[in-house]
Design a protein around this motif. Structure first.
Motif, PDB file in Angstrom:
ATOM      1  N   ALA A  26      42.430  37.578  27.488  1.00  0.00           N
ATOM      2  CA  ALA A  26      43.466  37.382  28.508  1.00  0.00           C
ATOM      3  C   ALA A  26      44.800  37.970  28.055  1.00  0.00           C
ATOM      4  O   ALA A  26      45.495  38.644  28.828  1.00  0.00           O
ATOM      5  CB  ALA A  26      43.632  35.893  28.810  1.00  0.00           C
ATOM      6  N   LEU A  27      45.141  37.734  26.787  1.00  0.00           N
ATOM      7  CA  LEU A  27      46.455  38.182  26.311  1.00  0.00           C
ATOM      8  C   LEU A  27      46.551  39.704  26.251  1.00  0.00           C
ATOM      9  O   LEU A  27      47.619  40.275  26.427  1.00  0.00           O
ATOM     10  CB  LEU A  27      46.743  37.587  24.921  1.00  0.00           C
ATOM     11  N   LEU A  28      45.416  40.364  26.014  1.00  0.00           N
ATOM     12  CA  LEU A  28      45.439  41.829  25.895  1.00  0.00           C
ATOM     13  C   LEU A  28      45.451  42.523  27.247  1.00  0.00           C
ATOM     14  O   LEU A  28      45.704  43.721  27.329  1.00  0.00           O
ATOM     15  CB  LEU A  28      44.209  42.306  25.109  1.00  0.00           C
ATOM     16  N   THR A  29      45.157  41.786  28.294  1.00  0.00           N
ATOM     17  CA  THR A  29      45.066  42.424  29.599  1.00  0.00           C
ATOM     18  C   THR A  29      46.168  41.976  30.542  1.00  0.00           C
ATOM     19  O   THR A  29      46.137  42.264  31.728  1.00  0.00           O
ATOM     20  CB  THR A  29      43.696  42.108  30.235  1.00  0.00           C
ATOM     21  N   GLY A  30      47.125  41.248  30.000  1.00  0.00           N
ATOM     22  CA  GLY A  30      48.247  40.820  30.834  1.00  0.00           C
ATOM     23  C   GLY A  30      47.943  39.581  31.649  1.00  0.00           C
ATOM     24  O   GLY A  30      48.644  39.284  32.610  1.00  0.00           O
TER      25      GLY A  30
ATOM     26  N   GLY C  91      37.241  44.810  34.021  1.00  0.00           N
ATOM     27  CA  GLY C  91      37.731  43.845  33.046  1.00  0.00           C
ATOM     28  C   GLY C  91      37.408  44.239  31.621  1.00  0.00           C
ATOM     29  O   GLY C  91      37.739  43.525  30.688  1.00  0.00           O
ATOM     30  N   ARG C  92      36.757  45.392  31.442  1.00  0.00           N
ATOM     31  CA  ARG C  92      36.448  45.818  30.092  1.00  0.00           C
ATOM     32  C   ARG C  92      37.714  46.243  29.365  1.00  0.00           C
ATOM     33  O   ARG C  92      38.622  46.824  29.967  1.00  0.00           O
ATOM     34  CB  ARG C  92      35.459  46.984  30.122  1.00  0.00           C
ATOM     35  N   LEU C  93      37.768  45.956  28.076  1.00  0.00           N
ATOM     36  CA  LEU C  93      38.945  46.327  27.302  1.00  0.00           C
ATOM     37  C   LEU C  93      38.902  47.804  26.963  1.00  0.00           C
ATOM     38  O   LEU C  93      37.817  48.374  26.747  1.00  0.00           O
ATOM     39  CB  LEU C  93      39.009  45.507  26.006  1.00  0.00           C
TER      40      LEU C  93
END
Lengths: 986, 275, 165
Positions: A26-30, C91-93
């Motif tokens: 969650a934190l890495l994707t805003g 939603g993939r990083l």
């Protein structure tokens, strides 16, 4: 404990593995949910706070009428609201002083809240701040703690009768005898500066008042300790059940600092009540740096009684703790957090302590990473190096000789801390081993041969974790404690629940700010049930109306691994113990036969005889009737745990201030640049024993973070104040947080002597480097320079002054101002003006021409003889500030000399100054000699400190130019304006 | 920490921005990269009635060689100039100084002329302009004028730019053959404003050095070729004449020390670099 | 010459992470406030509002810059990329985000979005940076939790991964 350890050692255990974090996606994707990300109700008002530009002043009047007329402004909260709806905060010492959530009679530090505007949005709220007029009557401030402690110092709280609000002395063992017998007494005096691990997310909250049941609801990233919940309830004059605190899922760092939201939570709760609408307040960075919180600055005199071999037989501390303008709960906790641990890592049986708490006109202090440790260890570990130097012994050897031996564990330190476990000598060996020390020594030798300044430092530190809720009462006398009732323990809580589909959830009152609690708890609880971490969901947002919590709840004193994770383990174990009989019945084996593993529950002797965990876990939801007689349903377990070792202070003030004690040994090599005084860290080794590590990757992250904070404290960070009390570090351009270019990578090593006192054998690890690293670096710099006295921060200028105390004189002494170094604004100069002294005198004494002399003067009105009220717009480049000012001429010796005083306030803060002017005739012209002093407060001082003096000089230059034009008879006034570049720059 | 209200004018051309300046004068501020101005607006240190945004003006987004100088237009970013110089390798002093200006993330938008206009006493680009004896090209609706760096910087964040004028471009003289150039600065952290910054130019018969961060503006000095103790004496005199001040980051004495030592180092570096 | 009056709201339309967005803003509204509170995209964080901490860093027309030093009206018609635009739509990083996770390059995560946006820009323009170069870029950001070690590693690892791919 041993059983647990065995279990953790199982091959499939997740605890102890460096797993990736569940928080990160969650934190890495805003998609984090920080306080300012949360939705707020329709009609929510936005708050902006009017703050004092003065360090010390009486609050004469507040007029908000103009602000209230502005579009979008709903209310302005002032002292009359808070005196009607609140009480002053409870104070930790018995003294008649009042701290309200908003200034009532006086302001006592720059940035103290004076009024709150509530408006439709923050922009409008800030517009309205400018429209509130406040009259202050300035009082002399006192900034320096030693000065504040003197009898003739200005008083912050007159009813107390002194600025020293607590003065206690302690003795443990027989220190007087030890000092009398010692062949050597070695001492040093330390002035530890103020700093703060400023989180990147500032304070924030949404407050609401529910008139129907009289409940205040406050959502904020308060980090605990929840002992402050009753403090809030008492201030709001309601029962604790009427103050509902909720925390958002994410918090952008705290490091102790967000304990400081408490006064604001009370303030915004009142604001919401007065306005009848929810109120949202997000602190900005200027507010945060000038007024949020700070660690304490401390003056310490420390002395050791030392035997010939370097063994320390007694320590004597005299600590003067500066808590700022108010003693804000839980202060003076910074001073007492380390009380039981004052003898550090050393076996020193005798100890004497004098602790004084002094108040000064600075921001009130509060929790900060390391909490009391940096101040104590800076003194103690500098002292250990000095003992070695004065006795001509090897520094490391002196440390080693004094270390608490492994055989003594658990060891009761002189003032009461019960060191649970550790092998300090082995940890030192670990750090210096594999050629690390030998390598450092070789690097130093080589550098010194080449004429470079290279030094080596050491520090040995005991890192306490899980604070005893009773340690703070050591500030009271035994009699006072008896009256107040005992305080002890540190209750942690955790709840583990099963859902109908067999899912496991965990809730704790640990309010993390990035430490990865959800990850670790999923590891710990998964292991209990034989599940995978991803099968366990963890929530860490707290709701005081619904969740299990105690006054010890929160995220501070490194209590998570040692207390909270262990308590979650206990709760999970209890739930497992309830599940086992149900499984036993279904698998038709005795309960002792049941094992939880690989997502299944099986009979130990026959693993084929099993059922899925999920099916078993859902059973109590779906079919409680089939559980059988005497078998309780297994749905949810809440465990509370408090270490029994944490007793209240005894009559002799012996206090075990923490539950667990880790150990750190640090060693470093630094090089100092001879020309610039800049220090570079060549090597840094930090060896930790924090007991069992639950997730080594997260533990290392804590070490690196604390190390970076400590590098900041050692070299860059200081909340500096002018002598007039102005804050000099209002922006991140002036409060210097180290960046990736300043923070090297430390080499991290681990020992593991599990704690016998904590459920999982874990201890805290997140604060230790804040305690060990500043002094380790300072020891190395002292070694490099060959000096014995060294204070933080080790700025290049400070280091250079040690390398080269004297500088070459100026070539022509007369051309240079003689000035004392310091932080006051002052200067002197001369100018020659083509007018006679008489002409100049007339120009100054005539109000109409005086108005033209003052840069930006728009109105000048005589209010008394030679005293004027003026509206002035000061311009420096593009910066414009409107001030309402008072100007006074005095000490008039016509046409020879006079004194000019001015003071004023406006949107950019306050300013005052005095100029002494002497006019000397010189060939039909006049030579003007002038000397000036100025003070500034508020915004412009806080954000423009670097340029303030230049700006003052610019204004003086403007005045002199105007004087020349205004006084010289030939000057034609209409044209001078466009020919003088008076602050019209772009 | 939000700005006071202002009108926003997106200029479509230089003429449009000059018209707006003519009309609004002191009430308006030119907005280019905004890396200093926007922060001051947020703090409400600056409260213009209107901002005139020139950042989109193509005609100002230029950096070109003209008459022995690199002329940099008012919309050219620090990053763009840096990129261009490192490609062409033509200006050792600016190339050395530019990486010290702010940070990667502010050079990307901050303009060269904006830094000159802001006139922070510690800033690198005003220092280079001063050392090189560059010029500022000012323009109002009525006229254009060229102001030498020496006359442009008047004091702390104060310049000779009149209320109806804007900087159209600045001119950094190109390096001369047989001259050496060097830059260095001392700051507390990487990217901080300099405690002292130095730009030195060593010619066949002269040494010129400008110092930033000590006085209230960059100050330059020129000496005949000096060495040894004579250079020390000259630097000591210069150090004292700058009348540096104490602030929370460093003492005046410390800054004087930097002038003597680091200043000397930079001069010697410039001497070594003479072609 | 368009003059947007103070005290009034004006329509601002631009491309955010490849999608057209619009909203209304007074001239003085900071881009950060506009993104977060008008558009409702809250991944870009606010840490200092004077351009130092770097938490608000976004990409404007591909260039990493401070969101707090821009006014919303300035980005009309332009291309803005924020942390929400880094990963896949499923939603993939992204590789950089994955590297952050692998290297524990974040703790509280508040400064992270800005750092990701700086590195997104920087690694695109500098595919094989040295560690000092990475640290130099990172010096435009303040992180209080990590000591930067994991961030530096994640950046270098991403660059290496991109080169190997």
């Amino acid at each position: 404990m041993n059983e647990v350890a065995a279990e953790l050692a199982r091959e499939e255990a997740y605890t102890g593995r460096p797993l990736k974090r569940v928080e990160d996606a969650a934190l890495l994707t805003g998609r984090g949910r920080f306080i300012d990300d949360l939705p707020s109700s329709a009609g929510t008002l936005h708050a902006a706070i009017l703050r004092s530009p003065h360090a010390h002043a009486e609050l004469v009047s507040i007029d908000a009428a103009e602000a209230l007329k502005m579009a979008g402004v709903a209310a302005v909260i002032t002292r009359k609201d808070v005196t009607a709806l609140t009480r002053p905060f409870t104070v930790g010492v018995r003294q008649p002083m009042q701290h309200w959530c908003l200034a009532v009679d006086r302001v006592r530090y720059v940035g103290e809240p004076v009024a709150v505007v509530l408006a439709r949005d923050r922009y409008l709220a800030e517009d309205a701040l400018d429209a509130i007029s406040v009259e202050y009557r300035p009082l002399p401030p006192v900034i320096d703690p030693e000065r504040a402690a003197r009898a003739d110092a200005p008083l912050l709280h007159p009813d107390v009768g002194a600025n020293v609000v607590s003065d206690r002395s302690f003795a443990y063992g027989d220190p007087e005898a030890a000092f009398a017998e010692a062949p050597h007494v070695v001492g040093t005096t330390i002035r530890y500066p103020r700093n703060s691990v400023t989180p990147i997310e500032c304070f924030g909250m949404i407050a609401d008042w529910r008139p129907d049941d009289g409940t205040y609801e406050i959502t904020t990233h308060f980090q605990g300790p929840f002992a402050l919940h009753p403090v809030m309830a008492l201030a709001l004059k309601v029962p604790g059940t009427k103050v509902r605190i909720r925390t958002p899922p994410d918090s952008g760092g705290s490091y102790g600092v967000k304990q400081g939201v408490v006064p604001y939570a009370v303030l915004m709760a009142v604001a919401a009540r007065v306005a009848g609408r929810p109120v949202k307040w997000i602190e900005d960075r200027l507010e945060h740096l000038s007024a949020a919180s700070s660690a304490t600055n401390r003056v310490t005199r420390i002395e050791a009684a030392v035997a010939e071999d370097g063994r320390v037989t007694a320590l004597r501390y005299d600590q003067l703790e500066d808590c700022g303008a108010y003693l804000k709960a839980p202060e003076p906790a910074t001073l007492y957090r380390m009380h039981g641990t004052l003898t550090g890592a050393y076996q020193i049986p005798n100890l004497t302590v004098r602790n004084r708490v002094v108040l000064t006109n600075k921001t009130p202090t509060g929790l900060n990473r390391g909490f009391g440790g940096p101040q104590v260890y800076y003194a103690l570990e500098r002292l250990m190096h000095r003992i070695a130097d004065e006795l001509g012994l090897d520094r490391l050897e002196v440390i080693r000789r004094n270390l608490v031996p492994k055989e003594a564990m658990p060891y009761r330190a002189a003032a009461g801390s019960l060191y649970d476990s550790g092998d300090y000598a082995a940890t030192v060996d670990l750090a210096i081993g594999e050629g690390r020390l030998v390598g450092l020594l070789a690097r130093r030798e080589k550098a010194r041969k080449e004429g470079r300044l290279y030094g080596i430092g050491f520090a040995a530190v005991v890192e306490p974790s899980v604070s005893n809720m009773g340690y703070i009462t050591t500030v009271l006398t035994a009699e006072e404690r008896e009256k107040a009732g005992p305080k002890d323990g540190a209750v942690a809580s955790a709840t583990v629940a099963l859902d109908p589909l067999g899912g496991v959830s965990v809730a704790v009152a640990s309010t993390p700010q990035g430490q990865g609690h959800r990850t670790v708890l999923s590891q710990v609880v998964a292991d209990v049930f034989g599940l995978r971490p991803e099968d366990v969901s963890v929530t860490v947002e707290l709701d005081t109306a619904r969740d299990a919590w105690s006054i010890a709840a929160g995220n501070y004193s490194s209590r998570f691994a040692a207390a909270v994770a262990g308590t979650a383990h206990l709760a999970a174990m209890r739930l497992r113990d309830r599940l086992a009989p149900i499984a036993a019945q279904r698998l038709n084996v005795p309960a002792e036969e049941i094992v939880f593993s690989g997502g299944k529950v099986a009979a130990r002797s026959n693993p084929e005889n099993s059922l899925s965990f999920h099916r078993l876990a859902g059973a109590s939801h779906w079919s409680p009737g089939t559980l059988g007689d005497g078998v309780d349903p297994a749905l949810r377990e809440t465990a509370f745990w408090s270490p029994p070792e944490l007793a209240a202070p005894d009559r002799g003030d012996v206090i075990n201030s923490s539950a667990a004690y880790g150990f750190i040994f640090d060693m470093c090599g630094v090089e100092v640049d001879r020309d610039t005084g800049k220090v570079s860290i060549d090597r840094y080794v930090t060896a930790h024993d924090a007991g069992r590590l639950l997730n080594p990757a997260l533990a290392d992250g804590q070490v690196r973070g604390a190390f970076a904070n400590a590098v900041g404290a050692a070299f860059y960070e200081e909340f500096a104040y002018g002598e007039d009390g102005r804050c000099l570090n209002g922006t991140f351009a002036d409060y210097l947080v180290p960046t990736a270019c300043e923070v090297p990578e430390p080499e991290i090593l681990h020992m593991a002597c599990p704690s016998p006192f904590t459920p999982l054998g874990a201890k805290g690890i997140g604060e230790g480097n804040c305690m060990s690293t500043p002094v380790c670096l300072a020891n190395a710099v002292a070694d490099a320079l060959g000096v014995s006295d060294i204070d933080l921060p080790l700025s290049p200028a400070q280091v250079m002054a040690l390398i080269e105390p004297n500088e070459p004189p100026p070539p022509h002494a007369a051309a240079v101002e003689a000035r004392e170094p310091g932080r006051a604004l002052s200067g002197e100069g001369t100018a020659t003006i083509a007018a006679t002294p008489d002409e100049i005198w007339r120009a100054i004494l005539d109000p109409a021409s005086l108005a033209r002399l003052l840069p930006g003067c728009e109105r000048l009105e005589a209010i008394d003889e030679n005293t004027y009220a003026a509206d002035v717009t000061v311009r420096v480049g593009p910066v414009t500030g409107r001030y309402t000012a008072r100007v006074r001429l005095s000490e008039l010796q016509p046409p020879h000399s006079l004194r000019l005083d001015g003071d004023g306030g406006g949107t950019l803060g306050t300013g005052s100054g005095t100029a002494w002017i002497v006019l000397q005739p010189a060939d039909g012209s006049t030579r003007i000699e002038y000397r000036w002093e100025a003070e500034a407060g508020g915004k412009v001082a806080a954000v423009g400190g670097r340029m303030l003096e230049s700006a003052a000089r610019l204004l003086i230059r403007q005045m002199l130019q105007r004087l020349e034009v205004g006084a010289a008879p030939a000057a034609k006034r209409p044209w001078w304006r466009k020919h003088l570049p008076l602050g019209k720059g772009r | 920490m939000k700005p006071a209200p202002f009108d926003y004018i997106r200029a479509g051309s230089v003429d449009e921005s000059l018209d707006a300046l003519h009309e609004l004068g002191d009430e308006a501020r030119i907005l280019a990269g905004g890396q200093s101005l926007a922060a001051m607006l947020n703090m409400r240190l600056v409260r213009p009635t209107a901002l005139i945004d020139i950042s989109g003006l193509r005609e100002l987004d230029r950096a070109e060689t003209r008459d022995d100088a690199i002329e940099v237009g008012a919309a050219c970013t620090q990053a763009a100039l840096s990129h261009r110089l490192s490609r062409e390798g033509r200006h050792p002093l600016l190339e050395a100084a530019l990486p010290h200006v702010g940070h990667y993330q502010t050079r990307s938008r901050g303009t060269v002329c904006g830094s000159i206009a802001h006139a922070d006493p510690s800033a690198e680009l005003p220092l280079c302009l001063m050392a090189l004896g560059g010029e500022v090209l000012l323009r109002s609706r009525q006229k254009r004028r060229r102001v030498p760096a020496e006359a442009f910087f008047l004091g702390v964040i104060s310049t000779a730019c009149a209320p109806d004028e804007m900087i159209e471009a600045v001119r950094f003289p190109l390096p001369k053959p047989a001259y050496g150039y060097a830059f260095d600065e001392v700051s507390r952290r990487h990217g901080d404003f300099a405690l002292a910054a130095f730009a030195a130019i060593a010619g066949p018969r002269t040494i010129r050095m400008a110092v930033g961060g000590v006085a209230d503006r960059p100050v330059s000095r020129e000496w005949p070729m000096l060495e040894g103790a004579a250079l020390d004496d000259a630097l000591n005199a210069f150090a004292w004449e700058l009348r540096g001040q104490d602030d929370q980051h460093a003492t005046a004495a410390y800054r004087r020390g930097l002038v003597r030592k680091v200043g000397r180092r930079v001069i010697e570096e410039a001497m070594r670099c003479r072609g | 010459m368009p003059r947007l009056k103070a005290g009034q709201r004006h329509e601002v339309a631009f491309t955010l992470n490849g999608v057209a967005v619009r909203g209304e803003a007074e001239p003085r509204m900071l881009l950060t406030d506009f993104l977060r509170h008008v558009i409702g995209v809250t991944g870009t964080h606010v840490g200092c509002e004077h351009g130092v901490c770097g938490a608000c860093t976004i990409r404007l027309d591909g260039v990493a810059t401070r969101g707090c030093l821009l006014f919303a009206v300035q980005v009309a018609g332009r291309d803005v990329k924020t942390v929400e635009g880094l990963g896949g739509s499923d939603g993939r990083l992204s590789p950089l985000q994955e590297a952050f996770r692998r290297n524990h390059a974040l703790q509280c995560g508040f400064c992270t979005a800005g750092i990701l946006m700086s590195l997104d820009d920087f690694l695109e323009k500098n595919p094989s940076p040295t560690e000092p170069e990475v640290r130099e870029v990172l010096s435009g950001h303040l992180c209080r939790c990590t000591g930067y070690t994991g961030i530096v590693r994640a950046a270098l690892e991403t660059a290496k991964g991109n080169a190997d791919a």
